[in-house]
Design a protein around this motif. Structure first.
Motif, PDB file in Angstrom:
ATOM      1  N   GLY A 231       0.783  -1.231   0.000  1.00 33.88           N
ATOM      2  CA  GLY A 231       0.000   0.000   0.000  1.00 33.88           C
ATOM      3  C   GLY A 231       0.811   1.274   0.000  1.00 33.88           C
ATOM      4  O   GLY A 231       0.236   2.371   0.047  1.00 33.88           O
ATOM      5  N   THR A 232       2.123   1.176  -0.088  1.00 32.50           N
ATOM      6  CA  THR A 232       2.977   2.363  -0.104  1.00 32.50           C
ATOM      7  C   THR A 232       3.370   2.706  -1.541  1.00 32.50           C
ATOM      8  O   THR A 232       3.210   1.902  -2.464  1.00 32.50           O
ATOM      9  N   VAL A 233       3.899   3.915  -1.709  1.00 32.76           N
ATOM     10  CA  VAL A 233       4.306   4.388  -3.041  1.00 32.76           C
ATOM     11  C   VAL A 233       5.554   3.637  -3.498  1.00 32.76           C
ATOM     12  O   VAL A 233       6.515   3.475  -2.729  1.00 32.76           O
ATOM     13  N   ASP A 234       5.526   3.189  -4.738  1.00 35.61           N
ATOM     14  CA  ASP A 234       6.693   2.558  -5.353  1.00 35.61           C
ATOM     15  C   ASP A 234       7.602   3.667  -5.882  1.00 35.61           C
ATOM     16  O   ASP A 234       7.425   4.165  -6.993  1.00 35.61           O
ATOM     17  N   LEU A 235       8.563   4.073  -5.073  1.00 31.75           N
ATOM     18  CA  LEU A 235       9.405   5.217  -5.421  1.00 31.75           C
ATOM     19  C   LEU A 235      10.230   4.942  -6.680  1.00 31.75           C
ATOM     20  O   LEU A 235      10.472   5.853  -7.487  1.00 31.75           O
ATOM     21  N   ALA A 236      10.661   3.709  -6.875  1.00 34.13           N
ATOM     22  CA  ALA A 236      11.424   3.382  -8.081  1.00 34.13           C
ATOM     23  C   ALA A 236      10.557   3.559  -9.325  1.00 34.13           C
ATOM     24  O   ALA A 236      11.021   4.085 -10.354  1.00 34.13           O
ATOM     25  N   ARG A 237       9.305   3.149  -9.256  1.00 33.74           N
ATOM     26  CA  ARG A 237       8.392   3.313 -10.397  1.00 33.74           C
ATOM     27  C   ARG A 237       8.116   4.796 -10.648  1.00 33.74           C
ATOM     28  O   ARG A 237       8.063   5.238 -11.802  1.00 33.74           O
ATOM     29  N   VAL A 238       7.947   5.554  -9.586  1.00 36.14           N
ATOM     30  CA  VAL A 238       7.709   6.993  -9.733  1.00 36.14           C
ATOM     31  C   VAL A 238       8.886   7.657 -10.439  1.00 36.14           C
ATOM     32  O   VAL A 238       8.706   8.467 -11.360  1.00 36.14           O
ATOM     33  N   ARG A 239      10.107   7.307 -10.028  1.00 33.26           N
ATOM     34  CA  ARG A 239      11.284   7.894 -10.679  1.00 33.26           C
ATOM     35  C   ARG A 239      11.374   7.459 -12.140  1.00 33.26           C
ATOM     36  O   ARG A 239      11.780   8.249 -13.012  1.00 33.26           O
ATOM     37  N   ALA A 240      10.984   6.224 -12.433  1.00 22.90           N
ATOM     38  CA  ALA A 240      11.012   5.747 -13.816  1.00 22.90           C
ATOM     39  C   ALA A 240      10.017   6.516 -14.686  1.00 22.90           C
ATOM     40  O   ALA A 240      10.309   6.836 -15.851  1.00 22.90           O
ATOM     41  N   GLU A 241       8.843   6.814 -14.128  1.00 23.14           N
ATOM     42  CA  GLU A 241       7.849   7.567 -14.895  1.00 23.14           C
ATOM     43  C   GLU A 241       8.292   9.008 -15.125  1.00 23.14           C
ATOM     44  O   GLU A 241       7.901   9.636 -16.109  1.00 23.14           O
ATOM     45  N   LEU A 242       9.113   9.523 -14.228  1.00 22.49           N
ATOM     46  CA  LEU A 242       9.693  10.858 -14.453  1.00 22.49           C
ATOM     47  C   LEU A 242      10.526  10.827 -15.731  1.00 22.49           C
ATOM     48  O   LEU A 242      10.479  11.759 -16.548  1.00 22.49           O
ATOM     49  N   ASP A 243      11.269   9.751 -15.931  1.00 21.23           N
ATOM     50  CA  ASP A 243      12.066   9.614 -17.155  1.00 21.23           C
ATOM     51  C   ASP A 243      11.191   9.438 -18.387  1.00 21.23           C
ATOM     52  O   ASP A 243      11.639   9.687 -19.514  1.00 21.23           O
ATOM     53  N   ASN A 244       9.951   9.021 -18.179  1.00 21.42           N
ATOM     54  CA  ASN A 244       9.012   8.863 -19.302  1.00 21.42           C
ATOM     55  C   ASN A 244       8.228  10.139 -19.587  1.00 21.42           C
ATOM     56  O   ASN A 244       7.280  10.118 -20.379  1.00 21.42           O
ATOM     57  N   GLY A 245       8.585  11.232 -18.933  1.00 22.15           N
ATOM     58  CA  GLY A 245       7.947  12.510 -19.224  1.00 22.15           C
ATOM     59  C   GLY A 245       6.834  12.909 -18.286  1.00 22.15           C
ATOM     60  O   GLY A 245       6.187  13.949 -18.491  1.00 22.15           O
ATOM     61  N   TYR A 246       6.578  12.112 -17.243  1.00 23.27           N
ATOM     62  CA  TYR A 246       5.516  12.438 -16.295  1.00 23.27           C
ATOM     63  C   TYR A 246       6.015  13.414 -15.231  1.00 23.27           C
ATOM     64  O   TYR A 246       7.152  13.312 -14.752  1.00 23.27           O
ATOM     65  N   THR A 247       5.160  14.344 -14.865  1.00 21.56           N
ATOM     66  CA  THR A 247       5.420  15.236 -13.741  1.00 21.56           C
ATOM     67  C   THR A 247       4.965  14.560 -12.457  1.00 21.56           C
ATOM     68  O   THR A 247       3.872  13.997 -12.399  1.00 21.56           O
ATOM     69  N   ILE A 248       5.836  14.609 -11.433  1.00 22.71           N
ATOM     70  CA  ILE A 248       5.469  14.092 -10.113  1.00 22.71           C
ATOM     71  C   ILE A 248       4.846  15.239  -9.321  1.00 22.71           C
ATOM     72  O   ILE A 248       5.484  16.279  -9.123  1.00 22.71           O
ATOM     73  N   ILE A 249       3.618  15.057  -8.882  1.00 23.02           N
ATOM     74  CA  ILE A 249       2.929  16.065  -8.078  1.00 23.02           C
ATOM     75  C   ILE A 249       2.728  15.510  -6.676  1.00 23.02           C
ATOM     76  O   ILE A 249       2.155  14.424  -6.509  1.00 23.02           O
ATOM     77  N   CYS A 250       3.219  16.222  -5.688  1.00 27.38           N
ATOM     78  CA  CYS A 250       3.076  15.826  -4.288  1.00 27.38           C
ATOM     79  C   CYS A 250       2.214  16.872  -3.596  1.00 27.38           C
ATOM     80  O   CYS A 250       2.620  18.036  -3.469  1.00 27.38           O
ATOM     81  N   ASN A 251       1.032  16.469  -3.164  1.00 32.59           N
ATOM     82  CA  ASN A 251       0.048  17.402  -2.623  1.00 32.59           C
ATOM     83  C   ASN A 251       0.142  17.522  -1.100  1.00 32.59           C
ATOM     84  O   ASN A 251       0.420  16.546  -0.397  1.00 32.59           O
ATOM     85  N   ASN A 252      -0.106  18.742  -0.631  1.00 34.98           N
ATOM     86  CA  ASN A 252      -0.204  19.010   0.810  1.00 34.98           C
ATOM     87  C   ASN A 252       1.016  18.509   1.572  1.00 34.98           C
ATOM     88  O   ASN A 252       0.900  17.844   2.603  1.00 34.98           O
ATOM     89  N   ILE A 253       2.188  18.874   1.093  1.00 37.57           N
ATOM     90  CA  ILE A 253       3.416  18.372   1.720  1.00 37.57           C
ATOM     91  C   ILE A 253       3.630  18.959   3.112  1.00 37.57           C
ATOM     92  O   ILE A 253       4.440  18.439   3.884  1.00 37.57           O
TER      93      ILE A 253
END
Length: 417
Positions: free
Chosen positions: A96-118
């Motif tokens: 149930g936690t964020v897959d940080l490796a997948r998130v970083r990989a999607e950044l390389d695919n052109g996706y913006t990472i949005i982190c809300n209410n930090i």
């Protein structure tokens, strides 16, 4: 409740030299100039030529630190590439936690990472947002946007709230469509912008260290160039007359049956019955406009703002040793507080806490709530010396009061006030 001119913004790298978090975000534009001349008017770019300006808030490792802090809350993380939005289950692990490796990989695919209410996860940002809330009385939040080179996150859109954009790393080109904002009543009806109906945009480049002010309703978009970008948005949610009416009406409904008067039968279909409804509405409006009712509504909004603050770090017993009437203390900054009536006396309310005392402590409690400068324990009004010391110890342990590093001298306090 203004922030003290001597409090400074306590960013993660230590105490700053500006009067408040808001002043630091806007400098060299003053808060007064911002509110009197820029607020709600048009986008305004504050160019500084200082790429390190925000380092004490968000340092070089911020791109790793922020997603890691939100790892246990996938709902706070979004991956966006123009019209494409990945679903949370696409970057969530089995636990149930964020897959940080997948998130970083999607950044390389052109996706913006949005982190809300930090601000909910990292104290430096909660300190920043609550400092703005103390000064303006407007609820505030912070989002982070990590965008790869040559990419666009959101398509043209508008926000329902005012925004301060802080360019942390890299640069970004911002586009503005038209000179007029979307009217608030239309914001309640429109959820998306039709790109085909937009005029040709104007643009500006936001460099690292710059601040951009965006009023609510201004249609905009942004894209990176040859380098990646990290920016934060400080969303400022300004209460409206509707907000005040809603809170006032709710508080009135808890004590006055005027708003619980039942409507007559056939009130939808009988013209004669419908004509009588105006008198019923007028009775309710008269009750809402009463000063006591408005005070209750404002009190409910105060309570909401107070509870938004994260609890301050509690004091240690060692910090209460040796306190006497000459000991110098100050209120934790920033910290919104208020004095309320309790069943047995008065209470000093801050964050999710309330410190109660007998009625004879009310003057001292109001002094504490309103005070923004350092002071001596013996200055607490209306109390005996033992009462002053006891109250101070209690408020240090709860985190409301702190002893300045190195303990300020009496002479320093005198010159400060």
């Amino acid at each position: 409740m203004p922030v003290s001119a001597s409090s400074g913004f306590p960013g993660p790298g230590g105490s700053g030299g500006f009067a408040s978090p808001l002043a630091w975000l806007l400098a060299p534009v003053t808060v007064t100039t911002f509110l009197d001349e820029l607020w709600g008017a048009a986008p305004h770019h504050i160019a500084r030529g200082r790429s390190d300006y925000f380092d004490r808030l968000a340092g070089p490792a911020v791109a790793e630190q922020i997603p890691a802090a939100l790892r246990t809350d996938p709902s706070a993380v979004r991956l966006v590439r123009g019209p494409d939005h990945l679903q949370p289950e696409q970057y969530t692990l089995a636990d149930g936690t964020v897959d940080l490796a997948r998130v970083r990989a999607e950044l390389d695919n052109g996706y913006t990472i949005i982190c809300n209410n930090i601000e909910k996860y990292l104290r430096p940002f909660s300190t920043l947002t609550h400092g703005v809330e103390v000064e303006l009385n407007f609820p505030t939040h912070v989002n982070a946007y990590i965008t790869p080179p040559g990419s666009t996150g959101f398509l043209p859109h508008y926000d329902h709230h005012d925004v301060l954009v802080l360019q942390i790393q890299g640069d970004k080109t911002w586009y503005f469509y038209g000179d007029e904002p979307v009217p608030p009543h239309l914001m309640q009806q429109m959820h998306e912008v039709d790109p085909a109906g937009l005029p040709e945009p104007t643009s500006l480049r936001l460099a690292a260290g710059d601040t951009l002010y965006l009023p609510r309703g201004r249609v905009h978009s942004a894209e990176t160039t040859a380098q990646s970008s990290i920016h934060l948005t400080v969303g400022i949610h300004v209460p409206t007359v509707l907000t005040l009416l809603t809170h006032t009406l709710h508080m009135l409904s808890l004590r006055d049956d005027v708003v619980h008067t039942r409507l007559p039968a056939r009130h939808l279909d009988d013209p004669g019955v419908r004509a009588e409804l105006g008198a019923l509405i007028q009775d309710g409006l008269t009750a809402i406009a009463d000063p006591d009712s408005l005070a209750e509504g404002l009190g409910a909004m105060q309570d909401f703002l107070v509870r938004r603050a994260r609890c301050p770090v509690v004091g240690q017993v060692s910090e209460t040793v040796g306190i006497d009437v000459d000991t110098v203390v100050r209120k934790q900054q920033p910290l919104y507080s208020r004095v309320t009536a309790t069943a047995d006396g008065v209470g000093l309310q801050f964050a999710q806490l309330i410190v109660s005392a007998r009625p004879d402590h009310e003057t001292a409690m109001r002094f504490l709530s309103e005070r923004t400068e350092s002071f001596r324990v013996g200055e607490l009004p209306g109390l005996t010396a033992p009462q002053q010391i006891e109250l101070t110890r209690s408020l240090i342990m709860s985190g409301f009061l702190v002893r300045p590093p190195g303990q300020l001298s009496i002479e320093a306090v005198a010159s400060d006030t």
